[in-house]
Design an enzyme around this catalytic site. Sequence first.
Site, short mmCIF file in Angstrom:
data_model
loop_
_atom_site.label_atom_id
_atom_site.label_comp_id
_atom_site.label_asym_id
_atom_site.label_seq_id
_atom_site.Cartn_x
_atom_site.Cartn_y
_atom_site.Cartn_z
N GLU A 88 -7.35 36.90 -87.39
CA GLU A 88 -8.60 36.14 -87.30
C GLU A 88 -8.59 35.37 -85.98
OE1 GLU A 88 -9.91 34.95 -91.79
OE2 GLU A 88 -8.08 33.97 -91.11
N HIS A 103 -5.01 33.78 -86.03
CA HIS A 103 -4.31 33.77 -87.31
C HIS A 103 -3.82 35.17 -87.67
CE1 HIS A 103 -4.57 33.37 -91.97
NE2 HIS A 103 -3.34 33.23 -91.54
N SER A 149 -2.75 28.86 -90.39
CA SER A 149 -3.52 29.59 -91.38
C SER A 149 -4.44 28.66 -92.15
CB SER A 149 -2.58 30.30 -92.35
OG SER A 149 -1.75 29.36 -92.99
N ASN A 188 -9.09 33.56 -96.40
CA ASN A 188 -8.71 32.67 -97.51
C ASN A 188 -9.92 32.03 -98.19
OD1 ASN A 188 -6.00 33.22 -97.47
ND2 ASN A 188 -5.58 31.72 -95.87
#
Length: 652
Positions: free
Chosen positions: A155, A143, A122, A194
């Site tokens: 992802e 991910h 991640s 993120n």
Amino acid sequence: MELDDIDRVTVLGAGSMGHGITEVVALAGYQVTMRDIEQEYVDDGYDSIKWSLEKLAEKGIVDQTPEEVLNRIETAVDLGEAVSDADLVIEAAPEQMSLKKDIFGELDDLAPEGAILATNTSSLSITEIASATDRPESVVGTHFFNPPVKMDLVEVIYGAETADETAETAYAFVEAIGKTPIYVRKDVNGFVVNSVLGPFGDEAAWMVSGEEASVRQADATMVHERGYPMGPFELSDLTGIDIGYSVRKEAGKPIPPVVQEKVDAEELGQKTGKGYYDYESGDGADYQPEDADGEFDWLRIEARMINEAAKLIGDDVATAEAIDIGMRLGAGFPEGPCRRADKLGLDTVLEKLRERHEATGEDRYDPAAYLEDLVEAGKTGEDASEGFYNYGGEGGERHYTTINADLNEDGLLEVELDRPERLNALNGDLMDEVVHLLETTPTEDVRCVTFEGTGDRAFSAGADITGFSGMEPHEAGVTEFFEVVAEYPRPTLAKIQGFCLGGGHELALACDLRIATEDSEFGFPEINLGLIPGGGGTQRAMRMLTDARAKELVFRGNRIDAETAEEWGLINRAVPESEFDDTVEEFLDDLVHGAPIALGKAKQVMNAGRDQDLSAGLELESQAFGLLLTTEDMKEGTSAFMEKRDAEFEGR
Ligand code: COA
């Protein structure tokens, strides 16, 4: 390697991500081997999968027995044995670069030539992990979000040398296991979700550090005014304050003083019993709706998130659409930041960034070139017909973000409600997009319209409750949407699979015909929120059902099954899943190929006859709905829903 070549999958790691991914892959029908370094870890992971599968079966979410799924899972401790015939390996080991590189180095020797080597990291660089192999073109990031069984997003990340074929097959595989992939086309720190989420906590922390806001005020505003599932401090307490701290440290970013203080005091959030809130002697994240006092400058937070999104687009890392899907599915955002920016006005967003940049000189407010370019080109958002998305300006077609629409040659217009992460709950955008679609598609090209939900759980679970709290009575103009559907001059059919509740139920009732799978459920739960159906439901239910049955549904807020709904005359057919498509086809055959003018007239006169006193009823309903939106009971009902607790109504 193409999707069809993938038969055997190996997951490395049986921890929470590893066993979750294994479960998802096995549920999709693949043979999968789960490997960890000790038998004990493997056994724990296997037991967790078993427990989870039992829960899914109990809740009726999947129709496979746990045994059927477990039969597709093998376990291993020896790496060579685990990967020797794998077509796809998904590594889900702990997040340490040296460890991942060791694993990929070994995989390079042990995995078959041509196999796709995916990492579920991640936060680490895909390029660096791939450098441990002599085949970096076969290495890709996949991910998954935690927990994989529940979270739809994956992802798919390119390392510097990832081949298109590798990424495309990984993308297709993610779709094949029923998840939603987005491409992250460059190996940037934090990938998409993120990166964009970073400022959510960061800016809030700077505001509290500067004594410009309080923790409760920030959390309450973001949740109750802006519709986020959690406040920034509440989220930070959940993920661990030290996590955000080390992410900033590694990226060389400054640490907001409140974060430093918490880390120094070892108050790291829920896991230590104390963070921004007290979880031991206090009530945890106990902010209240009234803490959102209208004074908190939420635009600072949203402008920075939008700026991050603009950087990613400008750097060709991701498209606006991929970012928005990522934030909705991966972070539970009520709408994507690009879509929200287009509503706010990109000029307003840019102005906020510039104003802060001027006042502080801090890099974090440095506007993205892509954002500046859009504003300079006059593409300031929805009002200008173009921003991150096109809204029908200059020859462009409007881009829909909450529905999918397809018009085929026969004149069948299929509309999919596409918010599976909220069980296709209706929000302003979705209703707006449906109205736009129906009003702008030339009627002469359409012979029939169908509505259905995406995902396998719901037609629609109602109006989007997370949008209610900040709503003013005059904004509750939902009636237009239902009226546009109800008065559409062609026959309409609702294809119902799963929950059909509240506003979703009202949409179905606004359609002419309704076909449902047997496991569908119908109801008007609004009363449980201190509301009443607001999209014509009270009136249409009274006209379609007996007085007693309509009132039972509205007063009790309970759900009835499809068989009962058919018996009551609420739907045309309740059929087993296996017969659903055929039944729908039979109906559509008549609707699409029937005499269009006659069908249109039939609908018009039948509705007019039925609805003689409908407008008066709708007017009353709309007034009552507006009034109810101002009550304490409705605020209590919506807060209770979001906090997953029982509401306590006081009749205020
Ligand atoms: N508005 C906004 N979000 C909704 C929603 C709605 N009407 N209905 C469901 N969701 C969201 C949930 O909050 C949840 O999000 P999360 O994963 O971020 O927590 C997600 O959709 C899945 O729903 P969940 O409640 O976890 O599924 P479940 O199987 O436990 O329960 C329902 C399904 C339909 C019974 C339950 O979601 C529900 O009661 N929804 C509200 C229905 C309602 O009151 N509609 C009328 C609104 S006017």
